[in-house]
Design a protein around this motif. Structure first.
Motif, PDB file in Angstrom:
ATOM      1  N   MET A   1      17.546   5.258 -84.877  1.00  0.00           N
ATOM      2  CA  MET A   1      16.330   5.063 -85.664  1.00  0.00           C
ATOM      3  C   MET A   1      16.656   4.142 -86.833  1.00  0.00           C
ATOM      4  O   MET A   1      17.619   4.370 -87.562  1.00  0.00           O
ATOM      5  N   TYR A   2      15.859   3.118 -86.983  1.00  0.00           N
ATOM      6  CA  TYR A   2      15.988   2.208 -88.119  1.00  0.00           C
ATOM      7  C   TYR A   2      14.753   2.344 -88.994  1.00  0.00           C
ATOM      8  O   TYR A   2      13.641   2.495 -88.493  1.00  0.00           O
ATOM      9  N   THR A   3      14.958   2.291 -90.303  1.00  0.00           N
ATOM     10  CA  THR A   3      13.840   2.327 -91.236  1.00  0.00           C
ATOM     11  C   THR A   3      13.879   1.077 -92.102  1.00  0.00           C
ATOM     12  O   THR A   3      14.943   0.508 -92.348  1.00  0.00           O
ATOM     13  N   GLY A   4      12.707   0.675 -92.544  1.00  0.00           N
ATOM     14  CA  GLY A   4      12.631  -0.498 -93.387  1.00  0.00           C
ATOM     15  C   GLY A   4      11.393  -0.476 -94.255  1.00  0.00           C
ATOM     16  O   GLY A   4      10.489   0.343 -94.064  1.00  0.00           O
ATOM     17  N   SER A   5      11.361  -1.393 -95.226  1.00  0.00           N
ATOM     18  CA  SER A   5      10.221  -1.471 -96.126  1.00  0.00           C
ATOM     19  C   SER A   5      10.121  -2.877 -96.704  1.00  0.00           C
ATOM     20  O   SER A   5      11.099  -3.628 -96.715  1.00  0.00           O
ATOM     21  N   CYS A   6       8.949  -3.191 -97.196  1.00  0.00           N
ATOM     22  CA  CYS A   6       8.733  -4.480 -97.841  1.00  0.00           C
ATOM     23  C   CYS A   6       9.352  -4.451 -99.255  1.00  0.00           C
ATOM     24  O   CYS A   6       9.856  -3.428 -99.705  1.00  0.00           O
ATOM     25  N   LEU A   7       9.275  -5.558 -99.949  1.00  0.00           N
ATOM     26  CA  LEU A   7       9.873  -5.683-101.279  1.00  0.00           C
ATOM     27  C   LEU A   7       9.315  -4.672-102.278  1.00  0.00           C
ATOM     28  O   LEU A   7      10.057  -4.055-103.033  1.00  0.00           O
ATOM     29  N   CYS A   8       7.999  -4.456-102.256  1.00  0.00           N
ATOM     30  CA  CYS A   8       7.403  -3.539-103.224  1.00  0.00           C
ATOM     31  C   CYS A   8       7.420  -2.086-102.749  1.00  0.00           C
ATOM     32  O   CYS A   8       7.107  -1.176-103.525  1.00  0.00           O
ATOM     33  N   GLY A   9       7.772  -1.855-101.487  1.00  0.00           N
ATOM     34  CA  GLY A   9       7.864  -0.498-100.965  1.00  0.00           C
ATOM     35  C   GLY A   9       6.554   0.106-100.508  1.00  0.00           C
ATOM     36  O   GLY A   9       6.520   1.270-100.115  1.00  0.00           O
ATOM     37  N   GLU A  10       5.483  -0.669-100.530  1.00  0.00           N
ATOM     38  CA  GLU A  10       4.173  -0.144-100.139  1.00  0.00           C
ATOM     39  C   GLU A  10       3.973  -0.101 -98.624  1.00  0.00           C
ATOM     40  O   GLU A  10       3.103   0.608 -98.131  1.00  0.00           O
ATOM     41  N   VAL A  11       4.768  -0.883 -97.871  1.00  0.00           N
ATOM     42  CA  VAL A  11       4.722  -0.869 -96.407  1.00  0.00           C
ATOM     43  C   VAL A  11       6.082  -0.406 -95.910  1.00  0.00           C
ATOM     44  O   VAL A  11       7.115  -0.929 -96.327  1.00  0.00           O
ATOM     45  N   SER A  12       6.080   0.593 -95.025  1.00  0.00           N
ATOM     46  CA  SER A  12       7.317   1.103 -94.432  1.00  0.00           C
ATOM     47  C   SER A  12       7.195   1.096 -92.915  1.00  0.00           C
ATOM     48  O   SER A  12       6.101   1.315 -92.376  1.00  0.00           O
ATOM     49  N   VAL A  13       8.322   0.869 -92.242  1.00  0.00           N
ATOM     50  CA  VAL A  13       8.344   0.821 -90.782  1.00  0.00           C
ATOM     51  C   VAL A  13       9.514   1.636 -90.245  1.00  0.00           C
ATOM     52  O   VAL A  13      10.474   1.899 -90.959  1.00  0.00           O
TER      53      VAL A  13
ATOM     54  N   ILE B   1       4.480   1.675 -87.940  1.00  0.00           N
ATOM     55  CA  ILE B   1       4.238   1.468 -89.362  1.00  0.00           C
ATOM     56  C   ILE B   1       3.965   2.851 -89.936  1.00  0.00           C
ATOM     57  O   ILE B   1       2.962   3.479 -89.608  1.00  0.00           O
ATOM     58  N   THR B   2       4.875   3.342 -90.751  1.00  0.00           N
ATOM     59  CA  THR B   2       4.777   4.710 -91.253  1.00  0.00           C
ATOM     60  C   THR B   2       4.029   4.812 -92.578  1.00  0.00           C
ATOM     61  O   THR B   2       3.631   5.897 -92.983  1.00  0.00           O
ATOM     62  N   LYS B   3       3.845   3.675 -93.239  1.00  0.00           N
ATOM     63  CA  LYS B   3       3.156   3.676 -94.530  1.00  0.00           C
ATOM     64  C   LYS B   3       2.585   2.272 -94.778  1.00  0.00           C
ATOM     65  O   LYS B   3       3.260   1.279 -94.513  1.00  0.00           O
ATOM     66  N   GLY B   4       1.359   2.216 -95.261  1.00  0.00           N
ATOM     67  CA  GLY B   4       0.795   0.960 -95.731  1.00  0.00           C
ATOM     68  C   GLY B   4       0.129   0.069 -94.702  1.00  0.00           C
ATOM     69  O   GLY B   4      -0.044  -1.120 -94.948  1.00  0.00           O
ATOM     70  N   GLN B   5      -0.274   0.621 -93.570  1.00  0.00           N
ATOM     71  CA  GLN B   5      -0.954  -0.181 -92.536  1.00  0.00           C
ATOM     72  C   GLN B   5      -2.109  -0.983 -93.133  1.00  0.00           C
ATOM     73  O   GLN B   5      -2.281  -2.167 -92.820  1.00  0.00           O
ATOM     74  N   ALA B   6      -2.882  -0.391 -94.012  1.00  0.00           N
ATOM     75  CA  ALA B   6      -4.036  -1.063 -94.618  1.00  0.00           C
ATOM     76  C   ALA B   6      -3.625  -2.192 -95.560  1.00  0.00           C
ATOM     77  O   ALA B   6      -4.453  -3.038 -95.920  1.00  0.00           O
ATOM     78  N   LEU B   7      -2.369  -2.227 -95.957  1.00  0.00           N
ATOM     79  CA  LEU B   7      -1.889  -3.266 -96.873  1.00  0.00           C
ATOM     80  C   LEU B   7      -1.314  -4.474 -96.143  1.00  0.00           C
ATOM     81  O   LEU B   7      -0.835  -5.408 -96.775  1.00  0.00           O
TER      82      LEU B   7
END
Length: 134
Positions: free
Chosen positions: A1-13, A51-57
């Motif tokens: 399992m790999y996790t990741g996020s954008c620079l601001c942390g509002e989108v996570s995958v 996409i575990t967080k921030g789909q709407a973003l």
């Protein structure tokens, strides 16, 4: 399992499978999109990507018909891209991952398109276009 996020942390995958065909792409489009000398991309199966967080973003941009790049509306970080000709997988920028990955980079691609200021010193194979077999 790999996790990741954008620079601001509002989108996570999350990626539950492997990352394949990892390359450093030196084409002018990847350089412009990443703002760097090259972009490091890999493919993951669509079914393994969440996409575990921030789909709407997520915002999207299509430079070529049928190919869409998704990025965070808040910070502009590229998250992934899709291709209507191959819906079984998505392309992801490896810089988004917070966890270490086990797969390795295969090659440098589109090296004849590299920036004139880049000095390419590598032991990896270099290709004028895509890696062989793609």
């Amino acid at each position: 399992m790999y996790t990741g996020s954008c620079l601001c942390g509002e989108v996570s995958v999350e990626v539950s499978g492997s990352i394949t065909s990892i390359i450093h792409c030196h084409c002018s489009l990847c350089r412009k999109n990443s703002g760097t000398a090259f972009a490091t991309n890999g493919f993951v199966n669509t079914d393994d990507f969440t996409i575990t967080k921030g789909q709407a973003l997520l915002s999207e941009y299509s430079f070529k018909v049928g190919r869409t790049r998704y990025f965070c509306k808040c910070c502009g970080s590229p998250v992934y891209s899709s291709n209507n000709d191959d819906k079984s997988r998505i392309r992801i920028r490896l810089g988004i991952f917070d966890s270490d990955i086990t797969e390795q980079v295969l090659s440098h691609n589109f090296v004849t398109s590299k920036a004139n200021w880049e000095k390419l010193e590598t032991s990896l194979p270099c290709h004028e276009k895509h890696e062989p077999g793609r």
